[in-house]
Design a protein around this motif. Structure first.
Motif, PDB file in Angstrom:
ATOM      1  N   ARG A 189      35.518  32.438  37.818  1.00  0.00           N
ATOM      2  CA  ARG A 189      35.717  31.092  37.279  1.00  0.00           C
ATOM      3  C   ARG A 189      36.758  31.071  36.150  1.00  0.00           C
ATOM      4  O   ARG A 189      36.548  30.508  35.086  1.00  0.00           O
ATOM      5  N   LYS A 190      37.858  31.735  36.394  1.00  0.00           N
ATOM      6  CA  LYS A 190      38.973  31.709  35.455  1.00  0.00           C
ATOM      7  C   LYS A 190      39.875  30.516  35.778  1.00  0.00           C
ATOM      8  O   LYS A 190      39.913  30.053  36.917  1.00  0.00           O
ATOM      9  N   PRO A 191      40.627  30.008  34.799  1.00  0.00           N
ATOM     10  CA  PRO A 191      41.509  28.876  35.074  1.00  0.00           C
ATOM     11  C   PRO A 191      42.611  29.256  36.057  1.00  0.00           C
ATOM     12  O   PRO A 191      43.000  30.423  36.162  1.00  0.00           O
ATOM     13  N   SER A 192      43.117  28.255  36.762  1.00  0.00           N
ATOM     14  CA  SER A 192      44.124  28.496  37.802  1.00  0.00           C
ATOM     15  C   SER A 192      45.415  29.073  37.240  1.00  0.00           C
ATOM     16  O   SER A 192      46.193  29.677  37.972  1.00  0.00           O
ATOM     17  N   GLY A 193      45.645  28.895  35.948  1.00  0.00           N
ATOM     18  CA  GLY A 193      46.863  29.444  35.349  1.00  0.00           C
ATOM     19  C   GLY A 193      46.958  30.951  35.478  1.00  0.00           C
ATOM     20  O   GLY A 193      48.041  31.526  35.502  1.00  0.00           O
ATOM     21  N   GLY A 194      45.801  31.609  35.605  1.00  0.00           N
ATOM     22  CA  GLY A 194      45.809  33.064  35.755  1.00  0.00           C
ATOM     23  C   GLY A 194      46.361  33.514  37.094  1.00  0.00           C
ATOM     24  O   GLY A 194      46.664  34.693  37.286  1.00  0.00           O
ATOM     25  N   LEU A 195      46.479  32.582  38.040  1.00  0.00           N
ATOM     26  CA  LEU A 195      46.974  32.919  39.372  1.00  0.00           C
ATOM     27  C   LEU A 195      48.496  32.826  39.476  1.00  0.00           C
ATOM     28  O   LEU A 195      49.079  33.273  40.464  1.00  0.00           O
ATOM     29  N   VAL A 196      49.121  32.302  38.436  1.00  0.00           N
ATOM     30  CA  VAL A 196      50.551  32.017  38.500  1.00  0.00           C
ATOM     31  C   VAL A 196      51.366  33.276  38.737  1.00  0.00           C
ATOM     32  O   VAL A 196      52.232  33.324  39.631  1.00  0.00           O
ATOM     33  N   TRP A 197      51.106  34.318  37.974  1.00  0.00           N
ATOM     34  CA  TRP A 197      51.928  35.531  38.095  1.00  0.00           C
ATOM     35  C   TRP A 197      51.695  36.250  39.422  1.00  0.00           C
ATOM     36  O   TRP A 197      52.599  36.869  39.975  1.00  0.00           O
ATOM     37  N   ALA A 212      45.152  36.156  47.079  1.00  0.00           N
ATOM     38  CA  ALA A 212      45.549  34.976  46.304  1.00  0.00           C
ATOM     39  C   ALA A 212      45.206  33.692  47.045  1.00  0.00           C
ATOM     40  O   ALA A 212      44.817  32.694  46.431  1.00  0.00           O
ATOM     41  N   MET A 213      45.314  33.721  48.372  1.00  0.00           N
ATOM     42  CA  MET A 213      44.944  32.556  49.163  1.00  0.00           C
ATOM     43  C   MET A 213      43.466  32.251  48.992  1.00  0.00           C
ATOM     44  O   MET A 213      43.061  31.083  48.824  1.00  0.00           O
ATOM     45  N   GLY A 214      42.630  33.286  49.014  1.00  0.00           N
ATOM     46  CA  GLY A 214      41.202  33.094  48.821  1.00  0.00           C
ATOM     47  C   GLY A 214      40.868  32.528  47.456  1.00  0.00           C
ATOM     48  O   GLY A 214      40.022  31.634  47.331  1.00  0.00           O
ATOM     49  N   VAL A 215      41.535  33.033  46.414  1.00  0.00           N
ATOM     50  CA  VAL A 215      41.307  32.519  45.059  1.00  0.00           C
ATOM     51  C   VAL A 215      41.749  31.061  44.969  1.00  0.00           C
ATOM     52  O   VAL A 215      41.066  30.223  44.363  1.00  0.00           O
ATOM     53  N   THR A 216      42.888  30.750  45.579  1.00  0.00           N
ATOM     54  CA  THR A 216      43.392  29.375  45.565  1.00  0.00           C
ATOM     55  C   THR A 216      42.381  28.423  46.193  1.00  0.00           C
ATOM     56  O   THR A 216      42.114  27.335  45.671  1.00  0.00           O
ATOM     57  N   VAL A 217      41.807  28.831  47.326  1.00  0.00           N
ATOM     58  CA  VAL A 217      40.798  28.006  47.991  1.00  0.00           C
ATOM     59  C   VAL A 217      39.554  27.863  47.114  1.00  0.00           C
ATOM     60  O   VAL A 217      38.958  26.791  47.009  1.00  0.00           O
ATOM     61  N   ALA A 218      39.171  28.955  46.446  1.00  0.00           N
ATOM     62  CA  ALA A 218      37.977  28.931  45.598  1.00  0.00           C
ATOM     63  C   ALA A 218      38.118  27.975  44.429  1.00  0.00           C
ATOM     64  O   ALA A 218      37.127  27.399  43.969  1.00  0.00           O
ATOM     65  N   LEU A 219      39.339  27.813  43.950  1.00  0.00           N
ATOM     66  CA  LEU A 219      39.562  26.953  42.788  1.00  0.00           C
ATOM     67  C   LEU A 219      39.618  25.475  43.151  1.00  0.00           C
ATOM     68  O   LEU A 219      39.656  24.628  42.252  1.00  0.00           O
ATOM     69  N   GLN A 220      39.614  25.174  44.452  1.00  0.00           N
ATOM     70  CA  GLN A 220      39.600  23.772  44.859  1.00  0.00           C
ATOM     71  C   GLN A 220      38.177  23.221  44.709  1.00  0.00           C
ATOM     72  O   GLN A 220      37.203  23.927  44.958  1.00  0.00           O
TER      73      GLN A 220
END
Length: 315
Positions: free
Chosen positions: A26-34, A211-219
């Motif tokens: 449950r980290k903010p989506s900004g952590g996925l940027v890099w 990263a795709m999985g994390v992106t989906v999780a953050l939706q």
């Protein structure tokens, strides 16, 4: 089927791991940027360049099949857009996003890794060329539709410059151009650079899938009502799109490599870029988010079915 599952379980397992970690951490989506920067600007371009640069030049000229794949996508987009216009009472901008849900496949993140595993390294040429052509098509189509709908910003010249900038600065497209140029001149990088490219190539698929999985999780989790609203367009994406690709490519007499690659790419779920576009133009954001979440989940089953058809020789 056991052979197909041995391909798809690790593939979608990485997406599932990313989803689970995204939900737990449950980290903010900004952590996925890099991570996304590494995937889009470094790892996947390295994969495209390395494989394309090693291909014989005569294998890079099947442009007619690239156009055929784009033609199938156009058919699906037109059908989806027509249905959306009827359902929304003529809302052009919203209908454009719904049409993209039905026709814009996630062949950037999901395509390369899955095609290489399921078909082999020879699939790099169709994947790279189809992605580049269709991405350019979407880069042009979406701003034009939004301009007609009155949802875009800037003058006509500014919009044209913006389109050209997106096309000719996209890392994947630049990598394809560089790879084709290297293949034409038979250029091979020094051993040290080639080893670096190999490391990046090996990292591309796992990082992209996680990263795709994390992106989906953050939706946000969709409601049953919102899923019903987009269910038809998810069906168009996962069922009609690969069927259209099969019909068009078969009619064109496409060789097995192009037929398998085109159908597999068309079978992939809605691209995350649709959510980015929906956010950019301020329309259909929730629908795009839900389509990515639900479509990616269902694709674990539908893509497995498509792969079974491919691997069993039925295609």
């Amino acid at each position: 089927m056991s052979e197909v599952l041995s391909l798809t379980i690790p593939f979608f397992g990485l997406i599932l791991l990313g989803f689970v970690v995204g939900r737990i951490a449950r980290k903010p989506s900004g952590g996925l940027v890099w991570m996304n920067i590494f995937i889009v600007y470094v790892a996947l371009p390295a994969l495209f360049f390395q494989y394309l640069s090693r291909m014989p030049v005569d294998e890079l000229g099947d442009v007619i099949y690239v156009i055929a794949c784009a033609g199938a996508t156009w058919v699906v987009l037109i059908i989806g857009f027509a249905i959306a216009m009827i359902r929304t009472g003529g809302n052009l901008a919203y209908s454009t996003i719904l049409a993209l849900i039905g026709g814009y496949a996630n062949n950037g993140y999901l395509g390369p890794g899955l095609a290489l595993v399921a078909i082999g390294t020879t699939a790099t040429v169709p994947v790279a060329l189809i992605f580049s052509f269709e991405s350019t098509m979407f880069f042009v189509l979406t701003p034009v539709m939004m301009a007609i709908a009155g949802s875009s910003e800037g003058t006509f010249v500014q919009q044209v410059l913006r389109i050209l900038h997106r096309v000719f600065t996209h890392p994947f497209i630049l990598a394809v151009i560089a790879g084709v140029t290297a293949a034409f001149f038979r250029y091979q990088p020094p051993a040290s650079i080639d080893r670096l490219l190999t490391m990046l190539t090996n990292a591309a698929a796992p990082c992209a899938l996680f990263a795709m999985g994390v992106t989906v999780a953050l939706q946000p989790m969709p409601s049953s009502r919102s899923v019903q609203d987009i269910s038809l367009f998810i069906i168009i994406k996962l069922v009609l799109h690969p069927l259209a690709a099969y019909v068009v490519l078969s009619a064109m007499g496409a060789p097995p490599l192009w037929l398998m690659s085109g159908v597999l790419l068309a079978a992939l779920p809605t691209a995350t870029n649709v959510f980015i576009l929906a956010t950019q133009y301020g329309v259909g954001r929730e629908e795009a988010s839900n389509a990515i979440l639900v479509g990616t989940t269902l694709a674990a089953f539908s893509v497995t079915g498509v792969l079974y058809v491919i691997r069993s020789g039925l295609l």
